[in-house]
Design a protein around this motif. Structure first.
Motif, PDB file in Angstrom:
ATOM      1  N   VAL A 178       0.839  -1.198   0.000  1.00 21.16           N
ATOM      2  CA  VAL A 178       0.000   0.000   0.000  1.00 21.16           C
ATOM      3  C   VAL A 178       0.875   1.249   0.000  1.00 21.16           C
ATOM      4  CG1 VAL A 178      -1.840   1.252   1.197  1.00 21.16           C
ATOM      5  CG2 VAL A 178      -1.801  -1.247   1.232  1.00 21.16           C
ATOM      6  N   LEU A 179       0.488   2.226  -0.800  1.00 15.88           N
ATOM      7  CA  LEU A 179       1.146   3.522  -0.866  1.00 15.88           C
ATOM      8  C   LEU A 179       0.415   4.487   0.056  1.00 15.88           C
ATOM      9  CD1 LEU A 179       3.095   5.610  -2.290  1.00 15.88           C
ATOM     10  CD2 LEU A 179       1.216   5.973  -3.925  1.00 15.88           C
ATOM     11  N   PHE A 180       1.145   5.058   1.046  1.00 18.78           N
ATOM     12  CA  PHE A 180       0.551   5.986   2.003  1.00 18.78           C
ATOM     13  C   PHE A 180       1.092   7.392   1.777  1.00 18.78           C
ATOM     14  CE2 PHE A 180       0.297   1.904   4.172  1.00 18.78           C
ATOM     15  CZ  PHE A 180      -0.979   1.924   4.711  1.00 18.78           C
ATOM     16  N   ASP A 181       0.285   8.402   2.168  1.00 21.21           N
ATOM     17  CA  ASP A 181       0.793   9.759   2.191  1.00 21.21           C
ATOM     18  C   ASP A 181       1.389  10.058   3.570  1.00 21.21           C
ATOM     19  OD1 ASP A 181      -1.293  10.321   3.949  1.00 21.21           O
ATOM     20  OD2 ASP A 181      -2.469  11.480   2.507  1.00 21.21           O
ATOM     21  N   ALA A 182       1.850  11.280   3.785  1.00 24.08           N
ATOM     22  CA  ALA A 182       2.549  11.620   5.023  1.00 24.08           C
ATOM     23  C   ALA A 182       1.655  11.501   6.250  1.00 24.08           C
ATOM     24  CB  ALA A 182       3.106  13.038   4.919  1.00 24.08           C
ATOM     25  N   ALA A 183       0.346  11.612   6.078  1.00 24.98           N
ATOM     26  CA  ALA A 183      -0.585  11.528   7.201  1.00 24.98           C
ATOM     27  C   ALA A 183      -1.041  10.105   7.483  1.00 24.98           C
ATOM     28  CB  ALA A 183      -1.795  12.415   6.934  1.00 24.98           C
ATOM     29  N   GLY A 184      -0.521   9.148   6.702  1.00 27.11           N
ATOM     30  CA  GLY A 184      -0.905   7.760   6.900  1.00 27.11           C
ATOM     31  C   GLY A 184      -2.144   7.346   6.157  1.00 27.11           C
ATOM     32  N   ASN A 185      -2.603   8.166   5.216  1.00 27.77           N
ATOM     33  CA  ASN A 185      -3.772   7.817   4.413  1.00 27.77           C
ATOM     34  C   ASN A 185      -3.355   6.988   3.200  1.00 27.77           C
ATOM     35  OD1 ASN A 185      -5.688   9.441   5.943  1.00 27.77           O
ATOM     36  ND2 ASN A 185      -4.606  11.200   5.076  1.00 27.77           N
ATOM     37  N   PRO A 186      -4.059   5.900   2.896  1.00 28.66           N
ATOM     38  CA  PRO A 186      -3.718   5.084   1.736  1.00 28.66           C
ATOM     39  C   PRO A 186      -4.103   5.786   0.434  1.00 28.66           C
ATOM     40  CG  PRO A 186      -5.680   4.224   2.780  1.00 28.66           C
ATOM     41  CD  PRO A 186      -5.190   5.334   3.661  1.00 28.66           C
ATOM     42  N   LEU A 187      -3.175   5.788  -0.501  1.00 24.43           N
ATOM     43  CA  LEU A 187      -3.395   6.454  -1.789  1.00 24.43           C
ATOM     44  C   LEU A 187      -3.588   5.456  -2.925  1.00 24.43           C
ATOM     45  CD1 LEU A 187      -0.510   9.079  -1.520  1.00 24.43           C
ATOM     46  CD2 LEU A 187      -2.943   9.498  -1.088  1.00 24.43           C
ATOM     47  N   GLY A 188      -2.841   4.385  -2.892  1.00 26.27           N
ATOM     48  CA  GLY A 188      -2.875   3.400  -3.957  1.00 26.27           C
ATOM     49  C   GLY A 188      -2.259   2.105  -3.462  1.00 26.27           C
ATOM     50  N   MET A 189      -2.224   1.106  -4.308  1.00 24.38           N
ATOM     51  CA  MET A 189      -1.659  -0.170  -3.873  1.00 24.38           C
ATOM     52  C   MET A 189      -1.235  -1.022  -5.060  1.00 24.38           C
ATOM     53  SD  MET A 189      -4.864  -2.641  -2.957  1.00 24.38           S
ATOM     54  CE  MET A 189      -6.179  -2.934  -4.166  1.00 24.38           C
ATOM     55  N   MET A 190      -0.281  -1.916  -4.776  1.00 23.83           N
ATOM     56  CA  MET A 190      -0.027  -3.051  -5.637  1.00 23.83           C
ATOM     57  C   MET A 190      -0.888  -4.185  -5.093  1.00 23.83           C
ATOM     58  SD  MET A 190       4.049  -3.086  -6.424  1.00 23.83           S
ATOM     59  CE  MET A 190       4.836  -1.812  -7.421  1.00 23.83           C
ATOM     60  N   THR A 191      -1.807  -4.665  -5.904  1.00 26.57           N
ATOM     61  CA  THR A 191      -2.704  -5.720  -5.446  1.00 26.57           C
ATOM     62  C   THR A 191      -1.910  -6.993  -5.163  1.00 26.57           C
ATOM     63  OG1 THR A 191      -3.160  -6.409  -7.726  1.00 26.57           O
ATOM     64  CG2 THR A 191      -4.626  -4.766  -6.761  1.00 26.57           C
ATOM     65  N   ALA A 192      -2.510  -7.910  -4.423  1.00 25.04           N
ATOM     66  CA  ALA A 192      -1.813  -9.144  -4.057  1.00 25.04           C
ATOM     67  C   ALA A 192      -1.246  -9.827  -5.311  1.00 25.04           C
ATOM     68  CB  ALA A 192      -2.756 -10.085  -3.329  1.00 25.04           C
ATOM     69  N   PRO A 193       0.006 -10.272  -5.266  1.00 28.96           N
ATOM     70  CA  PRO A 193       0.631 -10.840  -6.467  1.00 28.96           C
ATOM     71  C   PRO A 193       0.049 -12.199  -6.826  1.00 28.96           C
ATOM     72  CG  PRO A 193       2.045 -11.199  -4.577  1.00 28.96           C
ATOM     73  CD  PRO A 193       0.894 -10.342  -4.094  1.00 28.96           C
ATOM     74  N   TRP A 194       0.103 -12.511  -8.104  1.00 27.64           N
ATOM     75  CA  TRP A 194      -0.282 -13.848  -8.539  1.00 27.64           C
ATOM     76  C   TRP A 194       0.692 -14.336  -9.590  1.00 27.64           C
ATOM     77  CZ3 TRP A 194      -0.994 -14.021 -13.730  1.00 27.64           C
ATOM     78  CH2 TRP A 194      -1.484 -12.879 -14.389  1.00 27.64           C
ATOM     79  N   ALA A 195       0.748 -15.647  -9.776  1.00 22.71           N
ATOM     80  CA  ALA A 195       1.569 -16.265 -10.823  1.00 22.71           C
ATOM     81  C   ALA A 195       0.867 -17.542 -11.260  1.00 22.71           C
ATOM     82  CB  ALA A 195       2.978 -16.565 -10.311  1.00 22.71           C
ATOM     83  N   ASP A 240       2.373 -11.362 -12.079  1.00 16.06           N
ATOM     84  CA  ASP A 240       1.865 -10.003 -12.261  1.00 16.06           C
ATOM     85  C   ASP A 240       1.772  -9.222 -10.970  1.00 16.06           C
ATOM     86  OD1 ASP A 240      -0.332  -7.937 -13.424  1.00 16.06           O
ATOM     87  OD2 ASP A 240      -1.055  -8.793 -11.559  1.00 16.06           O
ATOM     88  N   PRO A 241       2.383  -8.021 -10.931  1.00 16.03           N
ATOM     89  CA  PRO A 241       1.943  -7.010  -9.967  1.00 16.03           C
ATOM     90  C   PRO A 241       1.087  -5.962 -10.699  1.00 16.03           C
ATOM     91  CG  PRO A 241       4.215  -6.590 -10.622  1.00 16.03           C
ATOM     92  CD  PRO A 241       3.686  -7.703 -11.501  1.00 16.03           C
ATOM     93  N   THR A 242       0.033  -5.514 -10.033  1.00 17.41           N
ATOM     94  CA  THR A 242      -0.850  -4.487 -10.589  1.00 17.41           C
ATOM     95  C   THR A 242      -0.927  -3.318  -9.626  1.00 17.41           C
ATOM     96  OG1 THR A 242      -2.221  -6.095 -11.764  1.00 17.41           O
ATOM     97  CG2 THR A 242      -3.215  -3.956 -11.307  1.00 17.41           C
ATOM     98  N   PHE A 243      -0.759  -2.098 -10.141  1.00 17.10           N
ATOM     99  CA  PHE A 243      -0.905  -0.903  -9.302  1.00 17.10           C
ATOM    100  C   PHE A 243      -2.209  -0.199  -9.650  1.00 17.10           C
ATOM    101  CE2 PHE A 243      -0.669   3.595  -8.368  1.00 17.10           C
ATOM    102  CZ  PHE A 243      -0.243   3.583  -7.047  1.00 17.10           C
ATOM    103  N   VAL A 244      -2.963   0.159  -8.595  1.00 13.35           N
ATOM    104  CA  VAL A 244      -4.189   0.936  -8.784  1.00 13.35           C
ATOM    105  C   VAL A 244      -4.228   2.045  -7.739  1.00 13.35           C
ATOM    106  CG1 VAL A 244      -5.516  -0.984  -9.723  1.00 13.35           C
ATOM    107  CG2 VAL A 244      -5.548  -0.580  -7.265  1.00 13.35           C
ATOM    108  N   TRP A 245      -4.829   3.170  -8.107  1.00  9.09           N
ATOM    109  CA  TRP A 245      -5.107   4.216  -7.130  1.00  9.09           C
ATOM    110  C   TRP A 245      -6.341   3.806  -6.354  1.00  9.09           C
ATOM    111  CZ3 TRP A 245      -1.478   7.631  -6.169  1.00  9.09           C
ATOM    112  CH2 TRP A 245      -0.562   7.958  -7.178  1.00  9.09           C
ATOM    113  N   ILE A 246      -6.351   4.098  -5.057  1.00  8.06           N
ATOM    114  CA  ILE A 246      -7.491   3.748  -4.214  1.00  8.06           C
ATOM    115  C   ILE A 246      -8.539   4.845  -4.321  1.00  8.06           C
ATOM    116  CG2 ILE A 246      -8.267   3.396  -1.842  1.00  8.06           C
ATOM    117  CD1 ILE A 246      -5.537   2.162  -1.256  1.00  8.06           C
ATOM    118  N   LEU A 247      -9.722   4.455  -4.740  1.00  3.51           N
ATOM    119  CA  LEU A 247     -10.829   5.401  -4.891  1.00  3.51           C
ATOM    120  C   LEU A 247     -11.992   4.928  -4.029  1.00  3.51           C
ATOM    121  CD1 LEU A 247     -10.699   5.792  -8.773  1.00  3.51           C
ATOM    122  CD2 LEU A 247      -9.709   7.318  -7.056  1.00  3.51           C
TER     123      LEU A 247
END
Length: 273
Positions: free
Chosen positions: A131-148, A185-192
């Motif tokens: 998970v990608l966090f900002d300085a305040a600890g809020n989640p911004l985006g993530m790499m979803t769980a990996p698969w193969a 695959d890793p996938t990155f998405v912004w959290i909305l």
């Protein structure tokens, strides 16, 4: 590599933004939707840059090879080590970077160096996502769980590791019964869409004192009604895994934030107060 993806994971190529042959200084492909913009560099080191709502990250690719544009309009980086990297920009705003391993001699570790903005941080959470966090600890985006997946669509063991700002996908190419090639695959998405509630120091100490039997209603009661529906059952299943984080935050004089988002399981993050 493209044929392998089409055979076991055709959804990767659905909604893909076509790549075009361009000068080295220009993006191979780019996509904009609303306030989100994504571009793919022909240089693996600068890989994919994606922005949303004023936030931006650049994800380098696990390759040093020059890019090529395949006949299907997909960019690829042939590592000449029995692996090929195929980055795909999607019209839904996500980014998928697929690695195709031809045989057991291919690398088992694929490193993605991530360039962050000031205050941003990456964290591997128990459910396997980064998970990608900002300085305040809020989640911004993530790499979803990996698969193969192997050539018969059977799952291959895989996981993420983080060292600094480098996310590495580890793929066990020596697991028994694998039929090559293997697609990972890793996938990155912004959290909305979602909500994060910041408990103060006193509240954090109270929650930690009762962990792991913390009253679920305290956590779920902090959510707006639209998010609280169904919260209880989910939190009951996960709250035991949050005990150590709660206790560490209380001991360190920090706070916890309860994160409840549409595209992620809920989790507790330790944040500054």
């Amino acid at each position: 590599a493209i044929a392998a993806i089409q055979a076991v994971a055709p959804s990767v190529l659905r909604g893909a933004v076509p790549a075009q042959k361009r000068a080295p200084s220009k993006a191979l492909s780019k996509f904009a939707s609303g306030d989100a913009n994504t571009s793919l560099s022909p240089q693996a080191s600068t890989g994919v840059t994606t922005t949303s709502a004023g936030q931006s990250i650049t994800i380098g690719l696990p390759s040093t090879a020059p890019s090529v544009v395949t006949a299907t309009g997909t960019a690829a980086f042939d590592n000449n080590d029995n692996s090929v990297v195929v980055p795909v920009l999607k019209t839904n705003g996500s980014v998928q970077v697929v690695t195709v391993s031809a045989n057991a001699n291919a690398p088992t570790r694929y490193a993605y160096p991530v360039t962050l903005q000031k205050g941003q941080a990456l964290k591997l959470i128990p459910s396997g996502q980064v998970v990608l966090f900002d300085a305040a600890g809020n989640p911004l985006g993530m790499m979803t769980a990996p698969w193969a997946l192997d050539a018969t669509s059977n799952p291959v063991p895989t996981r993420y590791e983080i060292t600094g700002n480098v996310v590495t996908q580890v793929v066990d190419l020596h697991a028994p019964g694998i039929v090559f090639p293997v697609v990972a695959d890793p996938t990155f998405v912004w959290i909305l869409g979602g909500f994060g509630y910041h408990f103060n120091k006193a509240e954090t100490k109270q929650l930690a004192a009762n962990a792991p039997t913390t009253d679920v209603s305290i956590l779920c009661g902090a959510l707006p009604a639209v998010y609280a529906l169904g919260c209880g059952a989910v939190v009951v299943a996960l709250i035991g895994t949050w005990s150590a984080t709660m206790k560490h935050a209380a001991k360190a004089g920090r706070c916890i934030q309860f994160n409840y988002y549409y595209v992620l399981p809920p989790w507790i993050a330790e944040v500054s107060c």
